[in-house]
Scaffold this active site. Structure first.
Site, PDB file in Angstrom:
ATOM      1  N   ASP A  99      10.135   5.429  -5.371  1.00  0.00           N
ATOM      2  CA  ASP A  99       9.695   5.637  -6.752  1.00  0.00           C
ATOM      3  C   ASP A  99       8.336   6.303  -6.879  1.00  0.00           C
ATOM      4  OD1 ASP A  99       8.101   3.653  -5.768  1.00  0.00           O
ATOM      5  OD2 ASP A  99       9.156   2.030  -6.791  1.00  0.00           O
ATOM      6  N   GLU A 121      16.829   3.351  -1.441  1.00  0.00           N
ATOM      7  CA  GLU A 121      16.154   2.257  -2.159  1.00  0.00           C
ATOM      8  C   GLU A 121      16.327   2.460  -3.677  1.00  0.00           C
ATOM      9  OE1 GLU A 121      11.745   1.374  -2.534  1.00  0.00           O
ATOM     10  OE2 GLU A 121      12.206   0.036  -0.884  1.00  0.00           O
ATOM     11  N   HIS A 216      -3.229  -1.826  -3.914  1.00  0.00           N
ATOM     12  CA  HIS A 216      -3.391  -0.421  -4.311  1.00  0.00           C
ATOM     13  C   HIS A 216      -2.773  -0.064  -5.655  1.00  0.00           C
ATOM     14  CE1 HIS A 216       0.766   0.942  -3.784  1.00  0.00           C
ATOM     15  NE2 HIS A 216       0.831   0.085  -2.798  1.00  0.00           N
TER      16      HIS A 216
HETATM   17  C1  UD1 Z   1       0.991   6.390  -4.187  1.00  0.00           C
HETATM   18  C2  UD1 Z   1       2.194   6.283  -5.118  1.00  0.00           C
HETATM   19  C3  UD1 Z   1       2.631   4.833  -5.253  1.00  0.00           C
HETATM   20  C4  UD1 Z   1       2.841   4.210  -3.883  1.00  0.00           C
HETATM   21  C5  UD1 Z   1       1.576   4.371  -3.049  1.00  0.00           C
HETATM   22  C6  UD1 Z   1       1.789   3.839  -1.654  1.00  0.00           C
HETATM   23  C7  UD1 Z   1       2.459   7.803  -7.037  1.00  0.00           C
HETATM   24  C8  UD1 Z   1       1.998   8.181  -8.378  1.00  0.00           C
HETATM   25  N1  UD1 Z   1       1.843   6.763  -6.452  1.00  0.00           N
HETATM   26  O1  UD1 Z   1      -0.124   5.757  -4.818  1.00  0.00           O
HETATM   27  O2  UD1 Z   1       3.852   4.786  -5.974  1.00  0.00           O
HETATM   28  O3  UD1 Z   1       3.134   2.837  -4.037  1.00  0.00           O
HETATM   29  O4  UD1 Z   1       1.272   5.770  -2.954  1.00  0.00           O
HETATM   30  O5  UD1 Z   1       0.576   3.738  -0.964  1.00  0.00           O
HETATM   31  O6  UD1 Z   1       3.336   8.418  -6.490  1.00  0.00           O
HETATM   32  N2  UD1 Z   1      -5.833   9.181  -0.494  1.00  0.00           N
HETATM   33  C9  UD1 Z   1      -6.434   9.669   0.642  1.00  0.00           C
HETATM   34  N3  UD1 Z   1      -5.726   9.681   1.807  1.00  0.00           N
HETATM   35  C10 UD1 Z   1      -4.470   9.217   1.891  1.00  0.00           C
HETATM   36  C11 UD1 Z   1      -3.860   8.700   0.754  1.00  0.00           C
HETATM   37  C12 UD1 Z   1      -4.553   8.694  -0.449  1.00  0.00           C
HETATM   38  O7  UD1 Z   1      -7.584  10.086   0.593  1.00  0.00           O
HETATM   39  O8  UD1 Z   1      -3.876   9.244   2.996  1.00  0.00           O
HETATM   40  C13 UD1 Z   1      -6.591   9.182  -1.778  1.00  0.00           C
HETATM   41  C14 UD1 Z   1      -6.753  10.582  -2.374  1.00  0.00           C
HETATM   42  O9  UD1 Z   1      -7.992  10.640  -3.025  1.00  0.00           O
HETATM   43  C15 UD1 Z   1      -5.609  10.607  -3.401  1.00  0.00           C
HETATM   44  C16 UD1 Z   1      -5.649   9.184  -3.892  1.00  0.00           C
HETATM   45  O10 UD1 Z   1      -5.881   8.414  -2.726  1.00  0.00           O
HETATM   46  O11 UD1 Z   1      -5.801  11.536  -4.434  1.00  0.00           O
HETATM   47  C17 UD1 Z   1      -4.447   8.719  -4.633  1.00  0.00           C
HETATM   48  O12 UD1 Z   1      -3.261   9.038  -3.943  1.00  0.00           O
HETATM   49  P1  UD1 Z   1      -1.871   9.062  -4.782  1.00  0.00           P
HETATM   50  O13 UD1 Z   1      -0.769   9.415  -3.845  1.00  0.00           O
HETATM   51  O14 UD1 Z   1      -2.037   9.854  -6.016  1.00  0.00           O
HETATM   52  O15 UD1 Z   1      -1.719   7.566  -5.281  1.00  0.00           O
HETATM   53  P2  UD1 Z   1      -1.624   6.199  -4.521  1.00  0.00           P
HETATM   54  O16 UD1 Z   1      -2.474   5.233  -5.253  1.00  0.00           O
HETATM   55  O17 UD1 Z   1      -1.838   6.405  -3.078  1.00  0.00           O
HETATM   56  N1  UDP Z   2       1.092  -0.369   5.922  1.00  0.00           N
HETATM   57  C1  UDP Z   2       0.515   0.226   7.037  1.00  0.00           C
HETATM   58  N2  UDP Z   2      -0.847   0.116   7.209  1.00  0.00           N
HETATM   59  C2  UDP Z   2      -1.646  -0.547   6.337  1.00  0.00           C
HETATM   60  C3  UDP Z   2      -1.051  -1.131   5.177  1.00  0.00           C
HETATM   61  C4  UDP Z   2       0.322  -1.023   5.003  1.00  0.00           C
HETATM   62  O1  UDP Z   2       1.207   0.823   7.861  1.00  0.00           O
HETATM   63  O2  UDP Z   2      -2.863  -0.602   6.557  1.00  0.00           O
HETATM   64  C5  UDP Z   2       2.537  -0.223   5.720  1.00  0.00           C
HETATM   65  C6  UDP Z   2       3.293  -1.508   5.487  1.00  0.00           C
HETATM   66  O3  UDP Z   2       3.774  -2.008   6.722  1.00  0.00           O
HETATM   67  C7  UDP Z   2       4.420  -1.079   4.558  1.00  0.00           C
HETATM   68  C8  UDP Z   2       3.867   0.120   3.831  1.00  0.00           C
HETATM   69  O4  UDP Z   2       2.698   0.521   4.525  1.00  0.00           O
HETATM   70  O5  UDP Z   2       5.561  -0.629   5.291  1.00  0.00           O
HETATM   71  C9  UDP Z   2       3.513  -0.245   2.409  1.00  0.00           C
HETATM   72  O6  UDP Z   2       2.845   0.832   1.815  1.00  0.00           O
HETATM   73  P1  UDP Z   2       2.001   0.692   0.495  1.00  0.00           P
HETATM   74  O7  UDP Z   2       1.584  -0.727   0.328  1.00  0.00           O
HETATM   75  O8  UDP Z   2       0.954   1.743   0.572  1.00  0.00           O
HETATM   76  O9  UDP Z   2       3.033   1.143  -0.628  1.00  0.00           O
HETATM   77  P2  UDP Z   2       4.167   0.384  -1.472  1.00  0.00           P
HETATM   78  O10 UDP Z   2       5.093  -0.273  -0.512  1.00  0.00           O
HETATM   79  O11 UDP Z   2       3.486  -0.586  -2.380  1.00  0.00           O
HETATM   80  O12 UDP Z   2       4.794   1.483  -2.249  1.00  0.00           O
END
Ligand code: UD1
Ligand code: UDP
Length: 374
Positions: A99, A121, A216
């Site tokens: 999602d 999923e 997060h």
């Molecule tokens: C995203 C997804 C969320 C998912 C989550 C898992 C959307 C809108 N959100 O949220 O559904 O549950 O990922 O973790 O699709 N950033 C880094 N390095 C990284 C990752 C993120 O620097 O490896 C920072 C960047 O500034 C980026 C910000 O995090 O712009 C937000 O990343 P984004 O993918 O927009 O949203 P998440 O909160 O990570």
């Molecule tokens: N995870 C990871 N390293 C971390 C935290 C989480 O590899 O430091 C893994 C965790 O095992 C799970 C996935 O990341 O499989 C969950 O991702 P996240 O919580 O970012 O997203 P969500 O599941 O809420 O979409």
């Protein structure tokens, strides 16, 4: 390769990569398919950690991540970027997972080109479009587009059928997160060094019960994150516990946690762990505090109680089984629920049972067979 189906699997964030690598492995090993991978790079560091451990080299990398990008910019960049790849690749099927913005735009771009979509999923619903936000709407958009719905559980399948989805397209496959967890657990058993990096913290916190934390969710930004930080500070004031918290790279999470929790004796704020180390962290934890979707599935599978710091969950299976508890983001409630598990052995024992309603580790194989028949 005549007759082989051309499948393009699209993902961009850490959880999508974890939940799709078992399927990418299975498709790549099956001669009925020509398997391609497009990563959007919605995440960078956290995605690359998973690509590395799972040995996946993407055919396309859109590198869309920008620091603290707005949802509008992210969505627009994803849609245009994925569309360009689809025009070049012209796959027979597109696979998306979950999602995220990547999954939603991947499905939409495929729909614009009349390419059928397989949704992995499928059918998770909280019933509240603001929790989780924006994921509830992302997955509902994918719902009517998908031609093949791989529901992780019967509950998810029922949610799709209640939305008048064609029953012939809905299949209960289990969740590939369990395939991924089994795969990584076996790898660690063969190569313990893959998860050896937490030894220093294990030594520092010897004799204390470890609480593993992640958070997060966008709907928790601001007050919710501050409240979670307050709860962690209060729980970690106990001499008998220590918190290990790999902090998500989203600046809206980092900023708060660094400000509120840095430097506390019993709290280790660390960089996101790669998947083997995170699986190891769950294993060494007494309980998990999280707002993550994936962690709600993994922790019960490893017999660890989970307190879910969200208002709603689309994963009721853990709550119903009593291995997870929805506690919201109110600091008093989080502290009270954590203390109950720390101080009441019977309450802890009732939650700390290996429980695996999300899959049996063979979900990717089922999805491959569905694609082969499609
Ligand atoms: C995203 C997804 C969320 C998912 C989550 C898992 C959307 C809108 N959100 O949220 O559904 O549950 O990922 O973790 O699709 N950033 C880094 N390095 C990284 C990752 C993120 O620097 O490896 C920072 C960047 O500034 C980026 C910000 O995090 O712009 C937000 O990343 P984004 O993918 O927009 O949203 P998440 O909160 O990570
Ligand atoms: N995870 C990871 N390293 C971390 C935290 C989480 O590899 O430091 C893994 C965790 O095992 C799970 C996935 O990341 O499989 C969950 O991702 P996240 O919580 O970012 O997203 P969500 O599941 O809420 O979409």
């Amino acid at each position: 390769m005549s007759g082989a189906q051309r499948i393009l699997t699209i993902f961009g964030t850490r959880p999508e990569a974890i939940k799709l690598f078992p399927l990418v492995h299975a498709l790549g090993a099956d001669r009925r398919f020509v398997s391609g991978v497009c990563v959007t790079g919605q995440h960078r560091g956290m995605l690359d950690q998973v690509l590395e451990i799972s040995g996946i080299t993407p055919d396309h990398d859109l590198a869309v991540m920008q620091p603290d990008q707005t949802l509008d910019a992210l969505t627009a960049n994803l849609l245009v970027g994925i569309g360009t790849v689809l025009d070049r690749e012209k796959p027979d099927w597109v696979v998306v997972q979950g999602d995220t913005a990547t999954a939603m735009t991947g499905a939409l771009a495929a729909y614009y080109r009349k390419i059928p979509v397989c949704h992995v999923e499928a059918g998770l619903r909280s019933g509240n479009i603001h929790h989780p936000w924006p994921e509830e709407i992302n997955r509902r958009i994918i719902g009517p587009i998908a031609a093949l719905h791989c529901a992780p559980t019967e509950t998810a399948a029922k949610a799709l059928l209640a939305e008048t989805t064609d029953p012939a397209t809905v299949h209960v496959t289990g969740n590939t997160v369990i395939d991924a967890l089994f795969w990584i657990t076996e790898r660690i058993a063969r190569e313990p060094g893959l998860a050896g990096g937490l030894a220093g913290l294990e030594q520092r916190f010897a004799g204390k019960r470890i609480i593993g934390v992640t958070s997060h969710r966008r709907e928790n930004f601001g007050d919710g994150m501050r409240s979670i930080a307050d709860a962690i500070r209060r729980i970690a004031a106990r001499p008998d516990v220590a918190v290990i918290y790999p902090v998500h790279l989203n600046p809206n999470v980092r900023g708060v946690m660094d400000k509120e929790l840095a430097g506390l004796d019993n709290v280790a704020l660390i960089e996101p762990l790669d998947y083997p180390h995170f699986a190891h962290l769950i294993g060494m934890s007494h309980l998990m505090l999280t707002d993550s979707g994936g962690v709600q599935e993994e922790a019960p599978a490893l017999g660890k109680p989970v307190l879910v710091m969200r208002e709603t969950t689309e994963r009721p299976e853990g709550i119903e089984a009593g291995t997870a508890r929805l506690v919201g983001t109110d600091a008093d409630r989080i502290v009270a629920e954590a203390e109950r598990l720390l101080d009441d052995e019977a309450a802890y024992a009732a939650m700390a049972r290996a429980h695996n309603p999300f899959g049996d580790g063979r979900s990717a194989g089922r999805i491959v067979e569905l694609l082969a028949k499609a």
